[in-house]
Scaffold this active site. Structure first.
Site, short mmCIF file in Angstrom:
data_model
loop_
_atom_site.label_atom_id
_atom_site.label_comp_id
_atom_site.label_asym_id
_atom_site.label_seq_id
_atom_site.Cartn_x
_atom_site.Cartn_y
_atom_site.Cartn_z
N HIS A 266 39.35 46.01 29.30
CA HIS A 266 38.19 45.12 29.20
C HIS A 266 37.42 45.44 27.84
CE1 HIS A 266 34.70 42.36 30.01
NE2 HIS A 266 35.54 41.79 31.03
N GLU B 37 32.16 39.10 31.13
CA GLU B 37 32.19 38.28 29.89
C GLU B 37 31.36 37.28 29.84
OE1 GLU B 37 36.76 38.24 29.11
OE2 GLU B 37 36.26 36.11 29.52
N LEU C 46 31.75 47.50 34.49
CA LEU C 46 31.96 46.20 33.83
C LEU C 46 30.67 45.45 33.47
CD1 LEU C 46 34.38 44.52 32.90
CD2 LEU C 46 33.76 43.26 34.93
N GLN D 144 45.73 45.91 31.14
CA GLN D 144 44.73 45.09 30.77
C GLN D 144 43.67 46.13 30.43
OE1 GLN D 144 42.44 41.92 32.84
NE2 GLN D 144 43.29 40.62 30.96
N GLY E 39 42.38 46.46 51.04
CA GLY E 39 41.72 45.80 50.31
C GLY E 39 41.86 44.32 50.69
N ARG F 74 46.07 38.91 32.35
CA ARG F 74 45.40 38.17 33.48
C ARG F 74 44.02 37.45 32.91
NH1 ARG F 74 41.18 38.99 37.10
NH2 ARG F 74 40.78 41.30 36.39
N ARG G 188 40.13 38.91 25.33
CA ARG G 188 39.83 40.27 25.48
C ARG G 188 40.76 41.45 24.66
NH1 ARG G 188 39.68 40.36 32.26
NH2 ARG G 188 37.68 39.20 32.52
N PHE H 126 34.66 29.98 33.87
CA PHE H 126 35.21 31.16 33.36
C PHE H 126 36.15 31.21 32.20
CE2 PHE H 126 35.67 35.69 35.25
CZ PHE H 126 34.25 35.50 35.70
N HIS I 122 41.27 48.33 32.69
CA HIS I 122 40.37 47.09 33.87
C HIS I 122 41.51 46.78 34.99
CE1 HIS I 122 37.39 44.36 35.31
NE2 HIS I 122 38.47 43.44 35.13
C1 LIG Z 1 35.09 45.86 37.79
C2 LIG Z 1 35.99 44.98 38.37
C3 LIG Z 1 35.66 43.60 38.50
C4 LIG Z 1 36.54 42.54 38.90
N1 LIG Z 1 36.04 41.35 38.90
C5 LIG Z 1 37.09 40.38 39.49
C6 LIG Z 1 36.57 39.12 39.57
O1 LIG Z 1 35.41 38.78 39.22
N2 LIG Z 1 37.58 38.14 39.93
C7 LIG Z 1 38.98 38.40 40.09
O2 LIG Z 1 39.66 37.62 40.47
N3 LIG Z 1 39.28 39.73 39.94
C8 LIG Z 1 38.22 40.62 39.40
N4 LIG Z 1 38.82 42.05 39.42
C9 LIG Z 1 40.07 42.57 39.99
C10 LIG Z 1 40.00 42.25 41.35
O3 LIG Z 1 39.03 43.06 41.93
C11 LIG Z 1 41.26 43.54 41.95
O4 LIG Z 1 42.40 43.24 41.26
C12 LIG Z 1 41.46 43.13 43.37
O5 LIG Z 1 40.44 43.35 44.15
C13 LIG Z 1 42.57 44.30 43.95
O6 LIG Z 1 42.67 43.87 45.38
P1 LIG Z 1 43.93 44.74 46.29
O7 LIG Z 1 43.92 44.03 47.80
O8 LIG Z 1 45.16 44.41 45.49
O9 LIG Z 1 43.49 46.09 46.19
P2 LIG Z 1 42.12 47.17 46.48
O10 LIG Z 1 40.87 46.27 46.84
O11 LIG Z 1 42.16 47.95 45.37
O12 LIG Z 1 42.64 47.91 47.63
C14 LIG Z 1 43.67 49.06 47.79
C15 LIG Z 1 43.45 49.69 49.03
O13 LIG Z 1 44.76 50.52 49.00
C16 LIG Z 1 44.39 51.73 49.70
N5 LIG Z 1 45.25 52.83 49.12
C17 LIG Z 1 45.37 53.11 48.10
N6 LIG Z 1 46.47 54.08 47.88
C18 LIG Z 1 46.35 54.54 49.16
C19 LIG Z 1 47.12 55.66 49.88
N7 LIG Z 1 47.77 56.65 48.87
N8 LIG Z 1 47.04 55.89 50.95
C20 LIG Z 1 46.19 54.74 51.91
N9 LIG Z 1 45.63 54.06 51.26
C21 LIG Z 1 45.61 53.69 50.01
C22 LIG Z 1 42.91 51.59 49.28
O14 LIG Z 1 42.10 52.66 50.14
C23 LIG Z 1 42.44 50.50 49.42
O15 LIG Z 1 42.24 49.80 50.70
C24 LIG Z 1 37.83 42.86 38.95
C25 LIG Z 1 38.15 44.34 38.86
C26 LIG Z 1 37.19 45.01 38.26
C27 LIG Z 1 37.77 46.54 38.33
#
Ligand SMILES: Cc1cc2nc3c(=O)[nH]c(=O)nc-3n(C[C@H](O)[C@H](O)[C@H](O)COP(=O)(O)OP(=O)(O)OC[C@H]3O[C@@H](n4cnc5c(N)ncnc54)[C@H](O)[C@@H]3O)c2cc1C
Ligand code: SF4
Ligand code: SF4
Ligand code: FES
Lengths: 320, 566
Positions: B235, B248, B245, B233, B14, B380, B279, B119, B344
């Site tokens: 939503h 908001e 989602l 959290q 991610g 958050r 929220r 926001f 969420h």
């Molecule tokens: C619907 C929705 C809307 C949102 N909108 C916003 C927004 O507008 N603004 C904002 O700031 N935040 C928003 N958020 C929150 C934000 O999107 C997330 O918190 C953030 O993207 C998390 O990123 P990350 O890189 O930590 O993890 P992720 O993007 O979740 O990536 C996790 C990675 O880990 C890998 N992984 C997991 N377990 C394993 C395993 N066992 N083995 C190998 N790989 C694994 C997955 O394959 C993936 O590649 C939103 C969340 C949701 C649910």
């Protein structure tokens, strides 16, 4: 408010595959409501009925591109499709689900996308801005209208549906495919990019290989219109320094259409054909037309349409 | 057992994982990024609204990073580490401009500069956005950039299962190639956990199906602590029943919540703020309506946009309109959108400091939603999470580079340990008959939703704990029907379930332990915030079947706790 829920019993007929057993069809019965997405139906089958069923899904909101498959023969994102909608559309509660066409099967609905990714990487999918911009020494602004134009083609989620539906990808190894063209155009058209020459080399020849069948346009769940990206890429041909034979043929074809329209306001197929492929190349085909008795259509002398001067104005951009 | 060697292994592709990978690889080290899915399928793609950033010369003239820090601290109900929030705010502009230069197509102002919008919880508008698909745009940009580096190897559709540790020191990780089930020992000097959130623990969640909290469980089993695991959290407005989602922004534009009788019920719960209350308050209100029989059959309420007019809805709330249309078959210009609360975001996470380093295990780092640097505290703020993934993804990458510079090879051999860990994966599913993952999973998700959800109290949490313990027992009888070695998703679902049960135990225990209400943690039996006793971080370790809890002080710089009034 009229938020009524309906329920329906459906049968999902899933085409399954494993390297050991080959293909077979399996049926699952389940109750769905008005809101059940295919990804949710599959998830319920897997956790309640048959844990061995394999498929891909992640976001369930049409942004991650995991869940491409064929539903009643239509290439679709499973999450963006409601079960009841399909049952109603086809007037049957038996619905078939198959893996996407073209790609190699791996297991059940999971196909091998490695080759698809290779196509995407071929177009160098990243911006190459000027060094000073990259290092933040100078700021290069992007006009809102440029942002809008580029964003349309940048929204590809790499789902592969368009490639699975494209008739040319199967037969022409040199063709990059619709998704790669959308991505490629997004960077080709970015005024901040510095490798335009190289991008033209990668994209232009390939762009002339598309047949404009619009399959990619029809199936893309993000409304990217890859075929539009291809058209726009073709427009770069006149800037290209080196031209391949495919490009030259394509370019001549367009020029011929243009001249035909300029002259008569109509598309005179015979003339267009002749100028595109040249006299010698055309003779062979003419013999065929003679034999099949179609030549009379080809040799008809077209009279210019009445408001030809208007058409000429449009074509030459001369508004005076 | 197959073996490969890297300087650094990053679990997760991610935004957080990719940003860390970019940083480490750019410094010349070799990096493996392991992900269950192709990088752009990661949950980051789903983020909609935007990313917060104070940009020098392109923000409200009255704004500054201190206001941004303050908003974050207050939003988090004072459980935020204020030095971390400061870092987040001060680096926000720089990181957004970096993404801009990498080609992220941010919406523009007429003069070509990055645009901005309001926001929730912001004193001045700070949210930068790419249409309503900000996460997708940023994730593709960072992936495309990182994949062009050459020194990063992507292992996608690989499942990371267990950290290999020796003498409190990380030695690598065990992962499976999902296509053929081959286990591989990735030897590494450092491991970064960037595996995202855990929404699938809950019956209702806006998260992706792949968010099963694997990284938290992996860290726990290796002996690292989670920080603030009780803070989950919810939503208030997730689409019924697919839990997509509805931002908001809808309520911001004037949408109103109504119960089955058509009443604007928020008048009862937050007479001043009405539908725009925070929220947690709105979530509790909706569930109370449903519980008291004023929800719609199925358990939801209506989000009414109809009075806003068709043109306005389609222009200003395009995504809400689209989502309602494609996923619920609802025309939001004519009908209410069915909504209910859903899990969420996870504020808790692998305990790390402001540099991304875990204090328990040498060589363990974490970033993004998987980590708890503590910039979100108890709650958050919208658009702060994308920012966190990038800022702290990069900070963590930098820390790892420093760590590698002074790294010395350990002398002990740990291949034997690694073998044992691979066996332990098969142990999870060694029974020949019994239950399969789905039976236990559905019970777990219900238990978490019913008792460790929006409302909590001692009885409920105790019920949850005994149910979780029972499910952990049942898991010993878990078996896998699919005997194939090719893309055996059932096997990985079973491993995920094991991870979810480990995490569930820690969340429920920590929630039972915290006897106050703060942010998203709401205790019916202790409805007040209690700074005297509870202004401190929970630090939780998993020891077999029990959870050991200690505490850490909250770092305060400038801002003293105030009463949370809205
Ligand atoms: C619907 C929705 C809307 C949102 N909108 C916003 C927004 O507008 N603004 C904002 O700031 N935040 C928003 N958020 C929150 C934000 O999107 C997330 O918190 C953030 O993207 C998390 O990123 P990350 O890189 O930590 O993890 P992720 O993007 O979740 O990536 C996790 C990675 O880990 C890998 N992984 C997991 N377990 C394993 C395993 N066992 N083995 C190998 N790989 C694994 C997955 O394959 C993936 O590649 C939103 C969340 C949701 C649910
Ligand atoms: S229009 Fe071109 S790219 Fe699109 S499907 Fe047809 S041949 Fe393929
Ligand atoms: S262009 Fe459309 S159909 Fe093709 S891969 Fe991209 S999103 Fe999918
Ligand atoms: S599950 Fe992400 S596009 Fe369908």
């Amino acid at each position: 408010m009229s938020l009524q829920n309906e329920e329906m019993d459906v049968v999902l007929k899933i085409k399954r595959y494993s390297p050991e057993k080959g293909y077979w069809w399996q049926e699952y019965k389940l109750k769905v409501d008005r809101f059940t997405q295919f990804t949710e139906a599959l998830r319920r089958i897997k956790s309640e009925q048959d844990p061995t069923l394999a498929y891909r899904a992640s976001c369930h909101m049409a942004v991650c591109g995991s869940c491409g498959m064929k539903i009643n023969g239509e290439p679709r994102l499973a999450c963006k499709t409601l079960v009841m909608d399909m049952a109603k559309k086809y007037g049957s509660n038996v619905i078939t689900i198959e893996p996407m066409d073209y790609f190699k099967p791996v297991k059940d609905l999971i196909v091998d996308l490695d080759e698809f990714y290779q196509r995407m990487y071929k177009v160098k999918p990243r911006l190459y801005p000027h060094k000073d911009v990259l290092e933040g020494i100078v700021e290069q602004r992007l006009k809102p209208e440029d942002q809008r134009e580029l964003w349309k083609f940048a929204q590809c989620i790499w789902c592969g549906l368009c490639v699975s539906a494209c008739p040319v990808v199967v037969i022409d190894q040199q063709f990059l495919g619709p998704a790669a063209h959308a991505k490629g155009y997004r960077f080709l058209a970015d005024p901040r990019d510095t490798i335009t020459e190289e991008r033209m080399k990668i994209l232009i020849d390939s762009s002339w290989r598309c047949t404009y069948c619009y399959q990619c346009f029809n199936v893309c769940p993000r409304d990217i219109e890859p075929v539009t990206a291809i058209k726009k890429t073709r427009a770069y041909t006149r800037l290209a320094k080196e031209k391949t034979s495919v490009t030259q043929t394509g370019e001549k074809h367009i020029e011929a259409i243009f001249n035909s329209l300029l002259e008569s306001g109509k598309l005179e197929e015979a003339k267009v054909y002749l100028s595109t492929y040249g006299l010698l190349g055309s003779i062979k085909d003419f013999i065929y037309l003679f034999q099949s008795g179609k030549v009379k259509y080809a040799l008809v002398k077209e009279k210019p349409v009445e408001n030809i001067s208007e058409i000429r104005k449009i074509l030459t951009g001369d508004n005076k | 057992m197959e073996k490969v060697s890297y300087d650094v292994v990053i679990v997760g592709a991610g935004l957080a994982g990719l940003m860390a990978a970019h940083e480490v690889a750019s410094a010349g080290y070799n990096v493996a990024v392991i992900s269950k899915v192709f990088p752009t399928r990661s949950h980051s793609a789903a983020a909609e609204g935007g990313i917060a950033a104070y940009i020098q010369g392109n923000s409200d003239p009255n704004d500054n990073p201190d206001y941004m820090t303050y908003d974050t601290v207050k939003g988090g109900d004072y459980l935020v580490d204020q030095d971390a929030a400061e870092l987040l705010a001060y680096k926000s502009g720089e990181i957004v401009m970096l993404l801009e230069r990498w080609g992220a197509l941010f919406n523009r102002q007429p003069d070509g500069r990055v645009a901005v919008r309001y926001f929730g919880g912001q004193t001045y508008p700070r949210t930068r956005f790419v249409g309503d698909k900000t996460g997708m745009a940023l994730l593709h940009t960072v992936y495309e950039r990182t994949s062009g580096l050459g020194s990063v190897d992507f292992y996608f559709e690989w499942f990371a299962w267990e950290l290999v540790e020796d003498d409190n020191r990380i030695r690598g990780i065990i992962a499976f190639d999902m296509r053929n089930m081959v286990p591989v020992f990735f030897k590494a000097k450092a491991v970064v956990i960037a595996s995202g959130g855990m929404g699938m623990l809950y019956r209702h969640t806006t998260n992706s199906y792949i968010n099963t909290g694997d990284g938290y469980a992996m860290a726990l089993r290796a002996g690292a602590a989670l920080k603030d695991p009780e803070f989950v959290q919810f939503h208030p407005t997730a689409l019924y029943p697919s839990d997509i989602l509805i931002s908001e922004a809808a309520r911001g534009e004037g949408a109103v919540l109504r119960n089955v009788k058509g009443e604007r019920f928020m008048a009862r719960y937050a007479p001043k703020k009405l539908d725009l209350a925070p929220r947690d308050i709105v979530s509790r209100a909706i569930l109370t309506e449903v519980k008291e029989g004023r929800g719609f059959p199925g358990g939801y309420v209506g989000l009414d946009l109809t009075h806003l007019g068709e043109d306005y809805i389609k222009e200003r709330l395009a995504l809400a309109y689209e989502a309602a249309k494609s996923f619920a078959g609802i025309d939001a210009t004519k009908e209410m959108i069915p909504v209910r609360p859903a899990q969420h975001y996870y504020m808790g996470g692998v305990d790390v400091d402001i540099t991304g380093r875990n204090p328990d295990l040498i060589g363990l780092f974490a970033a993004g939603e998987a980590a708890c640097v503590s910039v979100h505290g108890a709650n958050r703020l919208g658009s702060n999470s994308l920012l966190e993934t990038l800022v702290f993804g990069r900070e963590t990458g930098r820390t790892v580079v420093e760590f590698l510079k002074s790294y010395t090879e350990p002398s002990s051999d740990i291949d034997k340990e690694a073998e044992k860990m691979i066996d332990s994966a098969y142990d999870v599913v060694k029974s020949e008959s019994g239950v399969h993952f789905g039976e236990i999973l559905e019970k777990l998700r219900d238990t978490m939703w019913d008792y460790v959800g929006v409302f909590r109290d001692e009885n409920g949490l105790k019920t949850a704990l005994s149910e979780i313990m029972k499910l952990r027992e049942d898991m010993k009888k878990m078996y896998v029907l699919d005997k194939s070695k090719v893309y055996n998703t059932e096997f990985y679902n079973a491993l995920e379930l094991k991870n979810m049960l480990d995490l569930a135990l820690v969340i429920a225990t920590s929630a039972l332990n915290r006897k106050e209400s703060r942010g998203a943690h709401y205790r019916l039996d202790f409805p007040e915030r209690d700074d005297q006793n509870w202004l401190k971080h929970t630090i939780a370790y998993l020891r077999g079947n029990s959870v050991e809890i200690t505490y850490k002080p909250v770092k305060m710089t400038k801002w003293k706790p105030e009463v949370r009034v809205y």
